[in-house]
Scaffold this active site. Structure first.
Site, PDB file in Angstrom:
ATOM      1  N   HIS A   1       4.194  26.657  10.320  1.00  0.00           N
ATOM      2  CA  HIS A   1       4.198  27.738  11.211  1.00  0.00           C
ATOM      3  C   HIS A   1       2.884  28.418  10.726  1.00  0.00           C
ATOM      4  O   HIS A   1       2.241  29.297  11.205  1.00  0.00           O
ATOM      5  CB  HIS A   1       5.422  28.770  10.456  1.00  0.00           C
TER       6      HIS A   1
ATOM      7  N   HIS B   1      10.129  34.172  17.280  1.00  0.00           N
ATOM      8  CA  HIS B   1      10.919  34.527  16.038  1.00  0.00           C
ATOM      9  C   HIS B   1      12.268  33.798  16.457  1.00  0.00           C
ATOM     10  O   HIS B   1      13.230  34.500  16.284  1.00  0.00           O
ATOM     11  CB  HIS B   1      11.096  36.072  15.829  1.00  0.00           C
TER      12      HIS B   1
END
Length: 727
Positions: free
Chosen positions: A43, A89
């Site tokens: 990420h 998300h």
């Protein structure tokens, strides 16, 4: 020595631990391992994707700031810029849909206003599992409320997006959030630390234990125990975000700060290391000075992903002004450290040095993987499907109604009506249009934006599918008269440690890179989301494209609904028969995902762009809609339903009608003319194929001898799916 199991719990691989130990020349401390697990996560580090992302073009006529900052920035003329980005998300929204989606919106808003731009529009791209899957309705409800509540509370309109349903997202729904902000070209702020001796401010909400290891969680696959990750999901407070937004923008009006960065993924860890790396400096941080909601350890403070927080480098001597502004907005503003010359992050706890970590070790020296790729076996046969084996429909009215009631094509009004789309009073085209369009009050000009991808296309042929995602977004913008100038992406894929998944990623980034260069639309920001996998089941490759364009006359932008009776309907471009691979028709009528994909004609799209931009500028088009999902038959039906006006159309069908009507040919736009002589003359001048195919009339859609339906019946079927979802 730490065990392999303990490392895996942190999100570190054994070879990464060995690399860290080698670089340090000693056994790492626990806090160093925690920081490495966050900074070296997929990420934060893009360790599996970086080698492929370098292929993208990132500069161009309008580009002010490209990838590497919190958001990309493009010049929209007259001294103004647009800052925009799209983020995923996904994992948080699967575990806890409301907070996952809400904090996804909050995070992307901060990415934009940290650049000095006021957010003026939000969009989303939502991907859910099959409607009959046990968690789908629960996920839809939570995600939609989360997106709507956060944007509505902050006062930013949500005016565009897309929603897709497919079994591949049953256990991994996707939530991609897009925000665009507008600011002044001479007032752009960067996430950089500079000026030795300058104070480091922590501002915004207090830090809590929510979201700890969030970046690590987002960089791993799920198993059946996904509920155990609930504490890693952040909790949002949109009202505090609104205060933070106004405080930061007020601060930026004065000459008091050197740099500012959102505390997003990995919280204080990523913001401090990334700001220091960009400025080629170090930071001395006193963690016991960080405002907290509860008793916390230094490790927890560094890793917390509590929302609505910023890290600011103030100019020395301006500290009191920073405090005054944040006190006015009832927010914390504490000096927690200073900029130092040594290129390390020094962490102190009660004045004791507990960690002294080289910045480049955690940022520039993160592991980079050029992972092996392998073409999946399914690719060998999936494109070879023989469309002639399909049984031709006997009743096209029934087939059209069935498609209009399918999840993909259903009216999304009940979904997006939960979003405030008119706050700020700049909205020209609301949700349900091919692209969102807003005006820029200060200049009278406009900005258009859209999100798009067909995951079935990308699954069948990743390279061609990515090009088709680009060209659909491009066509959405030109349909409203805008000039596409740049894009952001959200590249959602399965497990990168699977060579077949990495092949999908490589092929699609190759395709996207090629078409970006060919069409002169650079990539200025983006996000990669890997490990969208649960118990070995991967999602379809889903490279969502968020594209932005500019327009001189936003008030002329045509919506998709027919405007008046007796208008001429024209088809720009030509339908190519049998372009049905990955189509809505094949999916929802025959339950198949295969077949050769539609061709991308880049030259025709450039002609379409020239025509639409000129014709919209001159006010010659009343309504317009591009041919995409469902083909020209669905395009015409949607124009009728949106305008509550029928149409009588004659199409040049030569062979099987379904091969023509449902063909998802690229490069066709249907327009309702406001000046027949003008549009015919302009098309001839450009060399663009144009054909008058009918006229608007009464309250029925009639296509040759194939379709004869009243608009009311079509609308009833079209609204059925979401009515049942939200009942």
């Amino acid at each position: 020595m730490i065990s392999k199991e303990e490392l895996e719990a942190m999100g570190l691989k054994l070879e990464e631990y060995e690399l860290l130990r080698e670089k340090l020349g000693r056994e790492p401390k626990t806090i160093e391992l925690d920081i490495a697990s966050a900074m070296w996560s997929e990420h934060c580090s893009y360790k599996s994707s970086k080698v492929h992302l370098k292929k993208f073009p990132t500069t161009g006529e309008h580009v002010v700031i490209g990838p590497g900052e919190n958001a990309g920035v493009v010049d929209i003329r007259d001294g103004y810029v647009a800052a925009f980005k799209m983020e995923s998300h996904n994992h948080p929204s699967f575990i806890e849909p409301y907070q996952g989606a809400a904090t996804g919106v909050g995070g992307i808003l901060r990415d934009v206003f940290t650049m000095g731009a006021r957010p003026v529009l939000n969009m989303d791209a939502l991907f859910f599992g099959h409607p009959d899957y046990e968690r789908t309705k629960f996920l839809i409800d939570g995600v939609v409320r989360g997106v709507g509540d956060y944007g509505n509370c902050v006062g930013v309109p949500t005016i565009g997006g897309m929603t897709v349903f497919d079994e591949c997202y049953n256990t991994n729904n996707l939530v991609n959030a897009f925000t665009l902000g507008v600011g002044k070209k001479d007032k752009i702020f960067l996430g950089v630390a500079k000026g030795v001796g300058n104070p480091v401010f922590y501002v915004g909400s207090k830090t809590g234990k929510d979201g700890i290891h969030g970046a690590t969680m987002a960089s791993a696959s799920f198993d059946e125990n996904f509920e155990d990750d609930r504490p890693a999901v952040q909790v949002g407070d949109p009202f505090t975000e609104k205060l933070l937004l106004e405080a930061c923008l007020e601060l930026m009006e004065e000459d008091v700060i050197e740099g500012i960065q959102d505390m997003g993924a990995a919280g204080l860890t990523s913001s401090s290391f990334e700001m220091a790396e960009r400025g080629k400096v170090g930071l001395k941080l006193y963690l016991d000075r960080v405002p907290t909601r509860q008793k916390m350890t230094p490790n927890e403070i560094m890793l917390s992903e509590s929302q609505e927080r910023m890290l600011i480098i103030s100019k020395k001597g301006k500290e009191e002004r920073v405090k005054e502004i944040f006190k006015k907005w009832n927010l914390d503003a504490e000096i927690i450290g200073e900029v130092i010359e040594k290129k390390n992050i020094e962490l102190y706890w009660n004045n004791e040095l507990i960690a002294d970590i080289n910045v480049s070790l955690m940022v520039d020296n993160a592991p980079i993987y050029n992972r092996p790729v392998k073409k999946p076996k399914y690719i060998e046969t999936i494109e070879a499907f023989d469309f002639d084996k399909l049984k031709e429909p006997e009743n096209y009215n029934e087939i059209l109604l069935k498609l209009l009631s399918s999840p993909d094509l259903s009216d999304k009004g009940l979904l997006y009506e939960q979003y405030d789309s008119t706050v700020q009073t700049n909205t020209i085209l609301r949700p349900g249009s091919d692209a969102a369009v807003i005006r820029i009050k200060e200049t009278g000009k406009g900005v258009a934006a859209t999100t798009d991808v067909n995951p079935r296309y990308v699954y069948i042929n990743p390279k061609q599918g990515a090009k088709l995602a680009f060209i659909e977004a491009y066509r959405n913008l030109i349909t409203v008269g805008a000039k596409p100038i740049a894009l952001t992406d959200c590249l959602n894929y399965g497990n990168p440690e699977n060579p077949e998944i990495m092949w999908q990623f490589k092929e699609s980034t190759d395709g996207l890179s090629e078409i970006c260069k060919s069409m002169n639309v650079p990539v200025v920001s983006g996000n990669v989301s890997f490990y969208n996998e649960t118990a070995g089941k991967n999602i379809y490759p889903t490279p969502t494209i968020g594209m932005v364009g500019i327009t001189d006359k936003p008030l002329n932008a045509p919506s998709i609904g027919f405007k008046k009776e007796k208008s001429s309907i024209y088809m720009l471009g030509k339908i190519v028969e049998k372009e049905l691979g990955g189509s809505v028709y094949l999916k929802w009528i025959f339950n198949r995902v295969e077949g050769r994909l539609p061709h991308v004609n880049e030259g025709e799209h450039k002609k379409l762009a020239e025509f639409m931009q000129q014709a919209v500028y001159d006010g010659a088009i009343l309504s317009a809609h591009d041919v995409s999902d469902g083909g020209i038959i669905v395009c015409l039906a949607e124009m009728c339903m949106a305008g509550d006006i029928g149409a009588e159309v004659e199409l040049p069908v030569e062979k099987r009608a379904d091969f023509y009507l449902f063909s998802e040919t690229q490069g066709v736009i249907v327009i309702e003319s406001n000046n027949d002589e003008y549009v015919e003359s302009l098309a001839a001048k450009i060399g663009l194929n144009i054909e008058k195919i009918g006229k608007t009339d009464r309250d029925r859609l009639m296509i040759n001898d194939f379709v004869n339906l009243d608009v009311k019946s079509m609308k009833q079927k079209n609204g059925q799916f979401f009515k049942e979802i939200f009942e």
